[in-house]
Motif scaffolding. Sequence first.
Motif, PDB file in Angstrom:
ATOM      1  N   ASN A   1       0.823  -1.207   0.000  1.00  7.49           N
ATOM      2  CA  ASN A   1       0.000   0.000   0.000  1.00  7.49           C
ATOM      3  C   ASN A   1       0.860   1.260   0.000  1.00  7.49           C
ATOM      4  O   ASN A   1       0.451   2.301  -0.513  1.00  7.49           O
ATOM      5  CB  ASN A   1      -0.941   0.028   1.207  1.00  7.49           C
ATOM      6  N   LYS A   2       2.025   1.165   0.568  1.00  2.20           N
ATOM      7  CA  LYS A   2       2.942   2.298   0.637  1.00  2.20           C
ATOM      8  C   LYS A   2       3.634   2.548  -0.710  1.00  2.20           C
ATOM      9  O   LYS A   2       3.793   3.695  -1.125  1.00  2.20           O
ATOM     10  CB  LYS A   2       3.990   2.042   1.720  1.00  2.20           C
ATOM     11  N   ILE A   3       4.048   1.498  -1.399  1.00  3.20           N
ATOM     12  CA  ILE A   3       4.846   1.685  -2.618  1.00  3.20           C
ATOM     13  C   ILE A   3       4.031   1.734  -3.903  1.00  3.20           C
ATOM     14  O   ILE A   3       4.445   2.376  -4.871  1.00  3.20           O
ATOM     15  CB  ILE A   3       5.957   0.619  -2.744  1.00  3.20           C
ATOM     16  N   LEU A   4       2.908   1.062  -3.958  1.00  4.99           N
ATOM     17  CA  LEU A   4       2.176   0.963  -5.222  1.00  4.99           C
ATOM     18  C   LEU A   4       1.671   2.302  -5.770  1.00  4.99           C
ATOM     19  O   LEU A   4       1.750   2.514  -6.990  1.00  4.99           O
ATOM     20  CB  LEU A   4       1.033  -0.045  -5.115  1.00  4.99           C
ATOM     21  N   PRO A   5       1.160   3.214  -4.943  1.00  7.73           N
ATOM     22  CA  PRO A   5       0.715   4.486  -5.540  1.00  7.73           C
ATOM     23  C   PRO A   5       1.825   5.208  -6.308  1.00  7.73           C
ATOM     24  O   PRO A   5       1.586   5.720  -7.410  1.00  7.73           O
ATOM     25  CB  PRO A   5       0.245   5.301  -4.327  1.00  7.73           C
ATOM     26  N   ASP A   6       3.021   5.235  -5.764  1.00  8.18           N
ATOM     27  CA  ASP A   6       4.142   5.876  -6.459  1.00  8.18           C
ATOM     28  C   ASP A   6       4.525   5.124  -7.722  1.00  8.18           C
ATOM     29  O   ASP A   6       4.867   5.727  -8.739  1.00  8.18           O
ATOM     30  CB  ASP A   6       5.353   6.004  -5.542  1.00  8.18           C
ATOM     31  N   GLU A   7       4.474   3.808  -7.667  1.00  7.31           N
ATOM     32  CA  GLU A   7       4.819   3.001  -8.847  1.00  7.31           C
ATOM     33  C   GLU A   7       3.775   3.167  -9.947  1.00  7.31           C
ATOM     34  O   GLU A   7       4.114   3.190 -11.136  1.00  7.31           O
ATOM     35  CB  GLU A   7       4.960   1.529  -8.456  1.00  7.31           C
ATOM     36  N   ILE A   8       2.525   3.306  -9.571  1.00  9.81           N
ATOM     37  CA  ILE A   8       1.452   3.539 -10.553  1.00  9.81           C
ATOM     38  C   ILE A   8       1.632   4.911 -11.190  1.00  9.81           C
ATOM     39  O   ILE A   8       1.530   5.057 -12.419  1.00  9.81           O
ATOM     40  CB  ILE A   8       0.070   3.387  -9.894  1.00  9.81           C
ATOM     41  N   LYS A   9       1.931   5.922 -10.376  1.00 11.18           N
ATOM     42  CA  LYS A   9       2.176   7.264 -10.900  1.00 11.18           C
ATOM     43  C   LYS A   9       3.364   7.267 -11.864  1.00 11.18           C
ATOM     44  O   LYS A   9       3.331   7.921 -12.906  1.00 11.18           O
ATOM     45  CB  LYS A   9       2.440   8.251  -9.758  1.00 11.18           C
ATOM     46  N   TYR A  10       4.405   6.544 -11.505  1.00  7.37           N
ATOM     47  CA  TYR A  10       5.581   6.461 -12.363  1.00  7.37           C
ATOM     48  C   TYR A  10       5.224   5.821 -13.706  1.00  7.37           C
ATOM     49  O   TYR A  10       5.636   6.308 -14.764  1.00  7.37           O
ATOM     50  CB  TYR A  10       6.694   5.672 -11.678  1.00  7.37           C
ATOM     51  N   ALA A  11       4.460   4.746 -13.668  1.00 10.36           N
ATOM     52  CA  ALA A  11       4.053   4.076 -14.909  1.00 10.36           C
ATOM     53  C   ALA A  11       3.237   5.020 -15.789  1.00 10.36           C
ATOM     54  O   ALA A  11       3.420   5.060 -17.012  1.00 10.36           O
ATOM     55  CB  ALA A  11       3.266   2.815 -14.589  1.00 10.36           C
ATOM     56  N   LEU A  12       2.364   5.790 -15.175  1.00  2.80           N
ATOM     57  CA  LEU A  12       1.572   6.755 -15.947  1.00  2.80           C
ATOM     58  C   LEU A  12       2.449   7.854 -16.530  1.00  2.80           C
ATOM     59  O   LEU A  12       2.240   8.275 -17.672  1.00  2.80           O
ATOM     60  CB  LEU A  12       0.464   7.348 -15.075  1.00  2.80           C
ATOM     61  N   ALA A  13       3.415   8.319 -15.755  1.00  9.21           N
ATOM     62  CA  ALA A  13       4.332   9.346 -16.256  1.00  9.21           C
ATOM     63  C   ALA A  13       5.142   8.839 -17.439  1.00  9.21           C
ATOM     64  O   ALA A  13       5.482   9.608 -18.341  1.00  9.21           O
ATOM     65  CB  ALA A  13       5.257   9.811 -15.127  1.00  9.21           C
ATOM     66  N   GLU A  14       5.435   7.552 -17.423  1.00  6.19           N
ATOM     67  CA  GLU A  14       6.177   6.934 -18.529  1.00  6.19           C
ATOM     68  C   GLU A  14       5.245   6.510 -19.668  1.00  6.19           C
ATOM     69  O   GLU A  14       5.681   5.881 -20.624  1.00  6.19           O
ATOM     70  CB  GLU A  14       6.949   5.717 -18.019  1.00  6.19           C
ATOM     71  N   GLN A  15       3.981   6.829 -19.538  1.00  4.72           N
ATOM     72  CA  GLN A  15       2.944   6.497 -20.508  1.00  4.72           C
ATOM     73  C   GLN A  15       2.811   4.998 -20.732  1.00  4.72           C
ATOM     74  O   GLN A  15       2.502   4.529 -21.819  1.00  4.72           O
ATOM     75  CB  GLN A  15       3.187   7.234 -21.825  1.00  4.72           C
ATOM     76  N   ASP A  16       3.044   4.255 -19.683  1.00  6.71           N
ATOM     77  CA  ASP A  16       2.872   2.795 -19.717  1.00  6.71           C
ATOM     78  C   ASP A  16       1.539   2.480 -19.044  1.00  6.71           C
ATOM     79  O   ASP A  16       1.476   2.081 -17.882  1.00  6.71           O
ATOM     80  CB  ASP A  16       4.039   2.112 -18.995  1.00  6.71           C
ATOM     81  N   LYS A  17       0.468   2.693 -19.798  1.00  4.72           N
ATOM     82  CA  LYS A  17      -0.873   2.546 -19.250  1.00  4.72           C
ATOM     83  C   LYS A  17      -1.190   1.111 -18.854  1.00  4.72           C
ATOM     84  O   LYS A  17      -1.885   0.879 -17.865  1.00  4.72           O
ATOM     85  CB  LYS A  17      -1.907   3.071 -20.238  1.00  4.72           C
ATOM     86  N   LEU A  18      -0.685   0.156 -19.600  1.00  5.77           N
ATOM     87  CA  LEU A  18      -0.934  -1.242 -19.267  1.00  5.77           C
ATOM     88  C   LEU A  18      -0.312  -1.591 -17.914  1.00  5.77           C
ATOM     89  O   LEU A  18      -0.952  -2.203 -17.062  1.00  5.77           O
ATOM     90  CB  LEU A  18      -0.399  -2.176 -20.343  1.00  5.77           C
ATOM     91  N   ARG A  19       0.910  -1.178 -17.715  1.00  4.78           N
ATOM     92  CA  ARG A  19       1.599  -1.430 -16.447  1.00  4.78           C
ATOM     93  C   ARG A  19       0.856  -0.756 -15.291  1.00  4.78           C
ATOM     94  O   ARG A  19       0.652  -1.350 -14.247  1.00  4.78           O
ATOM     95  CB  ARG A  19       3.031  -0.914 -16.525  1.00  4.78           C
ATOM     96  N   ALA A  20       0.457   0.503 -15.488  1.00  6.81           N
ATOM     97  CA  ALA A  20      -0.288   1.224 -14.457  1.00  6.81           C
ATOM     98  C   ALA A  20      -1.590   0.502 -14.137  1.00  6.81           C
ATOM     99  O   ALA A  20      -1.958   0.350 -12.964  1.00  6.81           O
ATOM    100  CB  ALA A  20      -0.563   2.655 -14.905  1.00  6.81           C
ATOM    101  N   TYR A  21      -2.276   0.053 -15.167  1.00  8.22           N
ATOM    102  CA  TYR A  21      -3.532  -0.677 -14.974  1.00  8.22           C
ATOM    103  C   TYR A  21      -3.304  -1.964 -14.183  1.00  8.22           C
ATOM    104  O   TYR A  21      -4.049  -2.265 -13.246  1.00  8.22           O
ATOM    105  CB  TYR A  21      -4.169  -0.988 -16.333  1.00  8.22           C
TER     106      TYR A  21
END
Length: 83
Positions: free
Chosen positions: A53-73
Amino acid sequence: MDKTLGYLREILSNYTDKHAEGKLLYKKLIEGNYDSEETFVRNLNRKEVDFLNKILPDEIKYALAEQDKLRAYQLNEVYELLI
């Protein structure tokens, strides 16, 4: 291992050096025979859930910033299971 767990394994590998919980979760994921993210999440203890719960929000934001929508999803799928 399904694609979602593959993404999770990849991000957890970034937390194995400085975070004992990250190292334990990475090992659990690698050694476990999980066929889905739901199966994996069901086998987590409270401390492990808190760590994700602590790390996933940042990792999701990073994936979105990298335009990796599948990874973020896919990572968001895991995050939603934790709640």
